[in-house]
Design an enzyme around this catalytic site. Structure first.
Site, PDB file in Angstrom:
ATOM      1  CE  LYS A   1      -0.306  -0.370   5.020  1.00 37.58           C
ATOM      2  NZ  LYS A   1      -1.141  -0.717   6.185  1.00 37.58           N
TER       3      LYS A   1
ATOM      4  CE1 TYR B   1      13.164  31.668   3.691  1.00 39.90           C
ATOM      5  CE2 TYR B   1      13.254  29.280   3.394  1.00 39.90           C
ATOM      6  CZ  TYR B   1      13.105  30.553   2.865  1.00 39.90           C
ATOM      7  OH  TYR B   1      12.898  30.710   1.527  1.00 39.90           O
TER       8      TYR B   1
HETATM    9  C1  LIG Z   1      -0.245  -1.739   6.776  1.00 42.52           C
HETATM   10  C2  LIG Z   1      -0.779  -3.004   7.329  1.00 42.52           C
HETATM   11  C3  LIG Z   1       0.083  -4.076   7.616  1.00 42.52           C
HETATM   12  C4  LIG Z   1       1.594  -3.972   7.534  1.00 42.52           C
HETATM   13  O1  LIG Z   1       2.090  -3.383   8.714  1.00 42.52           O
HETATM   14  P1  LIG Z   1       3.663  -3.191   8.965  1.00 42.52           P
HETATM   15  O2  LIG Z   1       3.736  -2.641  10.336  1.00 42.52           O
HETATM   16  O3  LIG Z   1       4.138  -2.214   7.926  1.00 42.52           O
HETATM   17  O4  LIG Z   1       4.287  -4.522   8.814  1.00 42.52           O
HETATM   18  C5  LIG Z   1      -0.484  -5.264   8.029  1.00 42.52           C
HETATM   19  N1  LIG Z   1      -1.833  -5.386   8.179  1.00 42.52           N
HETATM   20  C6  LIG Z   1      -2.672  -4.377   7.933  1.00 42.52           C
HETATM   21  C7  LIG Z   1      -4.139  -4.561   8.130  1.00 42.52           C
HETATM   22  C8  LIG Z   1      -2.185  -3.148   7.523  1.00 42.52           C
HETATM   23  O5  LIG Z   1      -3.025  -2.142   7.291  1.00 42.52           O
END
Ligand SMILES: *Cc1c(COP(=O)(O)O)cnc(C)c1O
Length: 343
Positions: free
Chosen positions: A22, A239
């Site tokens: 994702k 800045y």
């Molecule tokens: C993003 C996500 C993961 C992965 O989590 P990590 O901490 O990056 O390993 C697993 N399960 C779900 C439901 C998620 O949304």
């Protein structure tokens, strides 16, 4: 990235592994991740668009939609593209009932075991599972939950035990493990594990480094020095003149700023690697530039390489100094940053 997938699969036991891709594969690019994770048993995404892109790229493995469908109109695509939606609220069940897919779907039924974000109450498991199994649009059910503190001392047991003991009567496959759970709690393996951050070579734990876990950074954010300034005692840089020199000091100006995804809130003292040596940022990060301390880096000149994070400087270290996590830094990498692939 492929190396980190092997580490994840070593921890997965007999469970199958969804590579979580994702958020543009945590900033690494979906198509790059698809190639690196060709050996994964499946892919996990958030949106239909990501799933459709993976199919266009030729992915044949299962694809899970982590938040399921966002409307009744997404059901047809799940059937067309053979996607496995998570179902976490009653409206999604109603949609499936109203508009059964052209072919039955594998679904993941998500329970809330204590995180209180998504999922059905555990107490409702018997009715829900019975209802879902009666739906003509459902081919198979996997039970799922998500951990709130797998990376912390509180751990997973306070969620895992109720989840497993409540749902055991159904004898269905289940999935619970994110990276932290996968690495620390083998009892969370189930049928499918869902590692994300570890695949990109960052640690899910504040107190264990990625290197200690055998992970390799997938992304190195690098740039170079485009200007060298010499400040006299009392002069400031950038800045707000947030950093002021106490004595004469050489300052390197690096072509990287918050428009590239470097965190603007990183304070003076955030580690940075300049010409192979660890140094620190000075003053406020600007849109396209940031400043670094060249004391002790006498050989650093115009054009010297600078690593903001990655190989030689763990993203977790930079994140800790900036009061954030590797997740946020990696995901925030800006589209304007040119990407060079090394393996
Ligand atoms: C993003 C996500 C993961 C992965 O989590 P990590 O901490 O990056 O390993 C697993 N399960 C779900 C439901 C998620 O949304």
């Amino acid at each position: 990235m492929a190396h980190n997938l092997r580490v994840a699969r070593d921890h997965a036991g007999t469970a199958r592994t969804f590579a979580v891709v994702k958020a543009n594969a945590y900033g690494h690019g979906l198509s790059r991740a698809r190639r690196a994770f060709a050996a994964a048993d499946g892919f996990a995404v958030l949106t239909l668009e990501e799933a459709a892109n993976l199919r266009l790229m030729g992915v044949e493995q299962p694809i899970i939609l982590l938040e399921g469908i966002f409307g009744v109109d997404e059901i047809a695509a799940c059937a067309d593209l053979d996607l496995w939606p998570v179902l976490h609220h009653v409206m999604q069940l109603d949609w499936l009932q109203q508009q059964p897919p052209a072919r039955p779907l594998q679904i993941f039924l998500k329970f809330d075991s204590g995180m209180h974000r998504l999922g059905f109450p555990l107490a409702d498991h018997a009715d829900l599972i019975a209802r879902v199994q009666r739906l003509p649009g459902v081919a198979g059910v996997t039970l799922m939950t998500h951990f709130a503190q797998a990376d912390e001392a509180a751990g997973v047991n306070w969620q895992l035990q109720p989840f497993l003991s409540e749902t055991a009567v159904h004898g269905l496959p289940w999935s619970t493990a994110n990276s932290a759970a996968l690495l620390r709690y083998p009892e969370t393996q189930g049928a499918w594990v869902r590692p994300g951050i570890m695949l990109y070579g960052a640690s899910p734990f504040a107190d264990v480094s990625a290197a200690q876990l055998g992970l390799r950074p997938a992304m190195t954010l690098q740039s170079e020095i485009i200007s060298v300034q010499t400040l006299k005692a009392g002069e400031g840089v950038g800045y707000g003149q947030l950093f002021r020199a106490e004595r004469a000091i050489r300052v390197g100006v690096v072509a990287c700023g918050y428009a590239d995804g470097y965190p603007r809130h990183a304070p003076t003292g955030t580690p940075v690697q300049v010409a192979g040596r660890i140094s620190q940022t000075l003053g406020r990060v600007s849109m396209d530039m940031l400043c670094v301390d060249l004391s002790g880096c006498d050989d650093a000149v115009l054009g010297s390489p600078v690593v903001l994070w990655g190989e030689g400087l763990p993203v977790d270290t930079v994140a800790a100094s900036a009061g954030t996590t590797a997740y946020e830094l990696l995901c925030a990498l800006a589209a304007r940053v040119p990407v060079e692939e090394t393996d």
